[in-house]
Design a protein around this motif. Structure first.
Motif, PDB file in Angstrom:
ATOM      1  N   PHE A  74      58.790  49.204   3.958  1.00  0.00           N
ATOM      2  CA  PHE A  74      59.778  49.873   3.076  1.00  0.00           C
ATOM      3  C   PHE A  74      59.465  51.519   2.730  1.00  0.00           C
ATOM      4  O   PHE A  74      60.154  52.405   2.824  1.00  0.00           O
ATOM      5  CB  PHE A  74      59.490  49.250   1.681  1.00  0.00           C
ATOM      6  N   ARG A  75      58.331  51.629   2.964  1.00  0.00           N
ATOM      7  CA  ARG A  75      57.530  52.797   2.902  1.00  0.00           C
ATOM      8  C   ARG A  75      57.769  53.884   3.928  1.00  0.00           C
ATOM      9  O   ARG A  75      58.282  55.090   3.655  1.00  0.00           O
ATOM     10  CB  ARG A  75      55.897  53.025   2.413  1.00  0.00           C
ATOM     11  N   ASP A  76      57.548  53.311   5.072  1.00  0.00           N
ATOM     12  CA  ASP A  76      57.871  54.110   6.359  1.00  0.00           C
ATOM     13  C   ASP A  76      59.371  54.415   6.552  1.00  0.00           C
ATOM     14  O   ASP A  76      59.844  55.221   7.573  1.00  0.00           O
ATOM     15  CB  ASP A  76      57.163  53.283   7.454  1.00  0.00           C
ATOM     16  N   GLN A  77      60.288  53.760   5.991  1.00  0.00           N
ATOM     17  CA  GLN A  77      61.628  53.895   6.099  1.00  0.00           C
ATOM     18  C   GLN A  77      62.007  54.932   4.911  1.00  0.00           C
ATOM     19  O   GLN A  77      63.356  55.049   5.033  1.00  0.00           O
ATOM     20  CB  GLN A  77      62.327  52.523   5.791  1.00  0.00           C
ATOM     21  N   GLY A  78      61.145  55.085   4.294  1.00  0.00           N
ATOM     22  CA  GLY A  78      61.358  56.209   3.074  1.00  0.00           C
ATOM     23  C   GLY A  78      62.272  55.549   1.910  1.00  0.00           C
ATOM     24  O   GLY A  78      62.597  56.302   1.091  1.00  0.00           O
ATOM     25  N   ASN A  79      62.221  54.197   1.701  1.00  0.00           N
ATOM     26  CA  ASN A  79      62.758  53.645   0.583  1.00  0.00           C
ATOM     27  C   ASN A  79      61.703  53.343  -0.464  1.00  0.00           C
ATOM     28  O   ASN A  79      62.229  53.443  -1.794  1.00  0.00           O
ATOM     29  CB  ASN A  79      63.155  51.995   1.010  1.00  0.00           C
ATOM     30  N   ILE A  80      60.475  53.456  -0.364  1.00  0.00           N
ATOM     31  CA  ILE A  80      59.532  53.626  -1.356  1.00  0.00           C
ATOM     32  C   ILE A  80      58.389  54.503  -1.234  1.00  0.00           C
ATOM     33  O   ILE A  80      58.156  54.941  -0.311  1.00  0.00           O
ATOM     34  CB  ILE A  80      58.986  52.121  -1.742  1.00  0.00           C
ATOM     35  N   VAL A  81      57.751  54.879  -2.305  1.00  0.00           N
ATOM     36  CA  VAL A  81      56.455  55.544  -2.327  1.00  0.00           C
ATOM     37  C   VAL A  81      55.427  54.668  -3.049  1.00  0.00           C
ATOM     38  O   VAL A  81      55.822  54.267  -4.091  1.00  0.00           O
ATOM     39  CB  VAL A  81      56.380  56.997  -2.634  1.00  0.00           C
ATOM     40  N   ILE A  82      54.255  54.716  -2.694  1.00  0.00           N
ATOM     41  CA  ILE A  82      53.323  53.717  -3.390  1.00  0.00           C
ATOM     42  C   ILE A  82      52.074  54.775  -3.973  1.00  0.00           C
ATOM     43  O   ILE A  82      51.819  55.564  -3.479  1.00  0.00           O
ATOM     44  CB  ILE A  82      52.580  52.592  -2.615  1.00  0.00           C
ATOM     45  N   GLY A  83      52.008  54.628  -5.489  1.00  0.00           N
ATOM     46  CA  GLY A  83      50.964  55.530  -6.170  1.00  0.00           C
ATOM     47  C   GLY A  83      49.957  54.921  -6.601  1.00  0.00           C
ATOM     48  O   GLY A  83      49.815  53.866  -6.978  1.00  0.00           O
ATOM     49  N   TYR A  84      48.895  55.854  -6.666  1.00  0.00           N
ATOM     50  CA  TYR A  84      47.409  55.136  -7.413  1.00  0.00           C
ATOM     51  C   TYR A  84      47.234  56.138  -8.726  1.00  0.00           C
ATOM     52  O   TYR A  84      47.912  57.059  -8.665  1.00  0.00           O
ATOM     53  CB  TYR A  84      46.467  55.171  -6.474  1.00  0.00           C
ATOM     54  N   SER A  85      46.263  55.621  -9.302  1.00  0.00           N
ATOM     55  CA  SER A  85      46.038  56.561 -10.399  1.00  0.00           C
ATOM     56  C   SER A  85      44.420  56.435 -10.816  1.00  0.00           C
ATOM     57  O   SER A  85      43.538  55.630  -9.970  1.00  0.00           O
ATOM     58  CB  SER A  85      46.681  55.959 -11.704  1.00  0.00           C
ATOM     59  N   TRP A  86      43.827  57.204 -11.650  1.00  0.00           N
ATOM     60  CA  TRP A  86      42.321  57.102 -12.054  1.00  0.00           C
ATOM     61  C   TRP A  86      41.932  55.814 -12.172  1.00  0.00           C
ATOM     62  O   TRP A  86      40.544  55.239 -12.086  1.00  0.00           O
ATOM     63  CB  TRP A  86      42.090  57.962 -13.169  1.00  0.00           C
ATOM     64  N   VAL A  87      42.674  54.764 -12.872  1.00  0.00           N
ATOM     65  CA  VAL A  87      42.375  53.371 -13.155  1.00  0.00           C
ATOM     66  C   VAL A  87      42.164  52.771 -11.815  1.00  0.00           C
ATOM     67  O   VAL A  87      41.108  51.920 -11.644  1.00  0.00           O
ATOM     68  CB  VAL A  87      43.427  52.678 -13.868  1.00  0.00           C
ATOM     69  N   GLY A 107      38.048  53.067  -0.592  1.00  0.00           N
ATOM     70  CA  GLY A 107      38.780  54.258  -0.889  1.00  0.00           C
ATOM     71  C   GLY A 107      39.594  54.757   0.315  1.00  0.00           C
ATOM     72  O   GLY A 107      40.786  55.195   0.256  1.00  0.00           O
ATOM     73  N   GLN A 108      39.463  54.498   1.576  1.00  0.00           N
ATOM     74  CA  GLN A 108      40.075  54.525   2.735  1.00  0.00           C
ATOM     75  C   GLN A 108      41.376  53.677   2.538  1.00  0.00           C
ATOM     76  O   GLN A 108      42.589  54.195   3.065  1.00  0.00           O
ATOM     77  CB  GLN A 108      39.487  54.177   3.982  1.00  0.00           C
ATOM     78  N   LEU A 109      41.286  52.414   2.061  1.00  0.00           N
ATOM     79  CA  LEU A 109      42.307  51.429   1.865  1.00  0.00           C
ATOM     80  C   LEU A 109      43.458  52.101   0.804  1.00  0.00           C
ATOM     81  O   LEU A 109      44.632  52.208   1.403  1.00  0.00           O
ATOM     82  CB  LEU A 109      41.877  50.276   1.624  1.00  0.00           C
ATOM     83  N   VAL A 110      42.843  52.716  -0.084  1.00  0.00           N
ATOM     84  CA  VAL A 110      43.843  53.223  -1.136  1.00  0.00           C
ATOM     85  C   VAL A 110      44.621  54.594  -0.480  1.00  0.00           C
ATOM     86  O   VAL A 110      45.783  54.732  -0.378  1.00  0.00           O
ATOM     87  CB  VAL A 110      43.171  53.916  -2.144  1.00  0.00           C
ATOM     88  N   LYS A 111      43.914  55.439   0.238  1.00  0.00           N
ATOM     89  CA  LYS A 111      44.499  56.250   0.977  1.00  0.00           C
ATOM     90  C   LYS A 111      45.633  56.025   2.003  1.00  0.00           C
ATOM     91  O   LYS A 111      46.457  56.616   1.970  1.00  0.00           O
ATOM     92  CB  LYS A 111      43.212  57.271   1.693  1.00  0.00           C
ATOM     93  N   ASP A 112      45.243  54.835   2.709  1.00  0.00           N
ATOM     94  CA  ASP A 112      45.993  54.435   3.817  1.00  0.00           C
ATOM     95  C   ASP A 112      47.389  54.054   3.299  1.00  0.00           C
ATOM     96  O   ASP A 112      48.553  54.097   3.783  1.00  0.00           O
ATOM     97  CB  ASP A 112      45.452  53.269   4.856  1.00  0.00           C
ATOM     98  N   ILE A 113      47.255  53.429   2.181  1.00  0.00           N
ATOM     99  CA  ILE A 113      48.387  52.911   1.405  1.00  0.00           C
ATOM    100  C   ILE A 113      49.418  53.843   0.693  1.00  0.00           C
ATOM    101  O   ILE A 113      50.706  53.776   0.868  1.00  0.00           O
ATOM    102  CB  ILE A 113      47.895  51.686   0.395  1.00  0.00           C
ATOM    103  N   CYS A 114      48.705  54.874   0.095  1.00  0.00           N
ATOM    104  CA  CYS A 114      49.188  55.664  -0.902  1.00  0.00           C
ATOM    105  C   CYS A 114      49.439  57.052  -0.410  1.00  0.00           C
ATOM    106  O   CYS A 114      50.355  57.914  -1.019  1.00  0.00           O
ATOM    107  CB  CYS A 114      48.490  55.668  -2.308  1.00  0.00           C
ATOM    108  N   GLY A 115      48.541  57.521   0.491  1.00  0.00           N
ATOM    109  CA  GLY A 115      48.643  58.967   0.918  1.00  0.00           C
ATOM    110  C   GLY A 115      48.137  59.726  -0.328  1.00  0.00           C
ATOM    111  O   GLY A 115      47.403  59.487  -0.958  1.00  0.00           O
ATOM    112  N   GLN A 116      49.065  60.891  -0.331  1.00  0.00           N
ATOM    113  CA  GLN A 116      48.833  61.629  -1.284  1.00  0.00           C
ATOM    114  C   GLN A 116      49.895  61.665  -2.498  1.00  0.00           C
ATOM    115  O   GLN A 116      50.522  62.548  -2.965  1.00  0.00           O
ATOM    116  CB  GLN A 116      48.747  63.267  -0.869  1.00  0.00           C
ATOM    117  N   ASN A 117      49.778  60.396  -3.130  1.00  0.00           N
ATOM    118  CA  ASN A 117      50.671  59.881  -4.126  1.00  0.00           C
ATOM    119  C   ASN A 117      49.887  59.502  -5.363  1.00  0.00           C
ATOM    120  O   ASN A 117      49.614  58.357  -5.210  1.00  0.00           O
ATOM    121  CB  ASN A 117      51.661  59.027  -3.532  1.00  0.00           C
TER     122      ASN A 117
END
Length: 377
Positions: free
Chosen positions: A37-50, A71-81
């Motif tokens: 879904f993300r790669d098709q541009g349908n969603i973006v996944i975000g993370y937070s300080w929590v 930390g790398q897993l969060v980066k791989d899934i969310c990128g800069q979101n």
């Protein structure tokens, strides 16, 4: 016009489940659907300080390699979101916030101005000690033009070692890049210097490494997060104490009722004499307004909803509720928000959250498809 992608927030337990599970496990199957879904541009996944605080912890050195990979897993899934630290929301910061998940009140943890002041103090001390200058000469040295000349021409290795920066985390990349030397010579702009020094804030993988490199230093997360959630924590503890007090009174009343019936009093009469304590009513308006002072208008109504629910006799407060409540400040920015079943049930009748909460990770792909269909995608 192409519709904007859906904004999706994952629960910390989702990341933990994915990390701990083999690649062919059920959580990874769901993750692959989300990535599609993300790669098709349908969603973006975000993370937070929590997400960072709960997922990238600081255990013993034996687990260092594992936690760095988290930390790398969060980066791989969310990128800069990233969802901004919630006190930054009131100042206008919004998702994806250039990947910044933690910021100081002015938007930066370390500024070039502050750093320059520290360098000036350092070099001024060196010069005065070496040259034994009098007060008048020291005053002249404090002028911006003189100090700038000193900083440009004095040879020093200060700023090339981690200990030079005190409790401010700096990466190996920053130390090795030579940006400090260029900054001292006036060849590096303030903007570039700040971006390089604060880069760890936008990179979960880099942060997870620095967690260990600075294991003996004060925790910056505690420093920034602590003051902002104190009001919420105190309020929830007060609710817990009130519930415990009422439960204790109810237990005492039931015990008195039992003794009365054992003494021969009619059960109906005993019940009339030992009615349970009525649960108090609560107006959470003041609490909501106080929290909105920190997180912005319209982001604390759910705290009042929680307080009213938590006063129920059958509700059991858990310390983890605090982090769940904090994360829910981001629901207004999300299309779909993952949380545990207990929280989803608790907010089932909270209208601002209607249609957004997802109680099971396995349900997320289906809910995404439903929302995409509603948008005609």
């Amino acid at each position: 016009m192409t519709p904007s992608p859906l904004i999706v927030y994952l629960d910390t337990q989702d990341y933990i489940r994915i990390f701990n599970e083999p690649d062919d496990g059920p959580a990874h199957t769901i993750l692959r659907q989300l990535i599609a879904f993300r790669d098709q541009g349908n969603i973006v996944i975000g993370y937070s300080w929590v997400t960072i605080l709960e997922f990238i912890t600081r255990p013993t050195d034996r687990h260092r390699e594992e936690r760095v990979r988290r930390g790398q897993l969060v980066k791989d899934i969310c990128g800069q979101n990233a969802f901004p630290f919630f006190t930054a929301l009131k100042q206008g910061a919004r998702f994806p916030n250039k990947g910044l998940w933690l910021t100081a009140p002015d938007g930066r943890v370390v500024t070039a101005k502050w750093f320059r002041q520290q360098m000036e103090k350092h070099y001024l001390q060196l010069v005065t000690e070496e040259r034994n200058l009098n007060r008048s000469q020291r005053r002249r040295l404090k002028t911006p033009s003189t100090l700038k000349k000193i900083l440009r021409n004095t040879s020093s290795t200060w700023g090339t070692k981690r200990e030079d920066f005190g409790d401010i985390p700096v990466s190996d990349e920053f130390l090795e890049s030579g940006v400090m030397a260029r900054f001292l010579r006036g060849e590096c702009s303030d903007a570039e210097f700040e971006e390089r020094l604060n880069r760890w804030l936008s990179d979960p993988a880099e942060f997870s490494r620095l967690v260990y490199d600075y294991a003996d230093k004060p925790n910056l997360l505690d420093e920034f997060i602590g003051p902002s959630i104190t009001k919420m924590e105190c309020a929830l503890k007060q609710v817990q104490e009130a519930i415990n007090t009422l439960d204790s009174l109810d237990n005492s009343i039931r015990e008195h009722r039992r003794k009365l019936t054992e003494a021969g009093l009619d059960k109906a009469a005993a019940r009339r004499l030992t009615k349970p304590m009525p649960r108090p009513t609560l107006d959470p308006t003041d609490l909501i307004l106080n929290i909105e002072d920190h997180v912005g208008k319209g982001r604390a109504d759910h705290v009042g909803h929680y307080m009213l629910k938590a006063l129920r006799k059958d509700y059991s407060f858990k310390p983890s509720d605090l982090m769940d409540i904090a994360q829910l400040c981001y629901v207004p920015d999300c299309d779909l928000f993952r949380c545990d079943k207990a929280m989803a049930d608790l907010f089932r009748d909270h209208k601002p959250f209607a249609g957004k909460l997802v109680a099971k990770f396995a349900d997320l792909p289906g809910r995404i498809e439903e929302r995409l269909a509603e948008c005609g995608r």
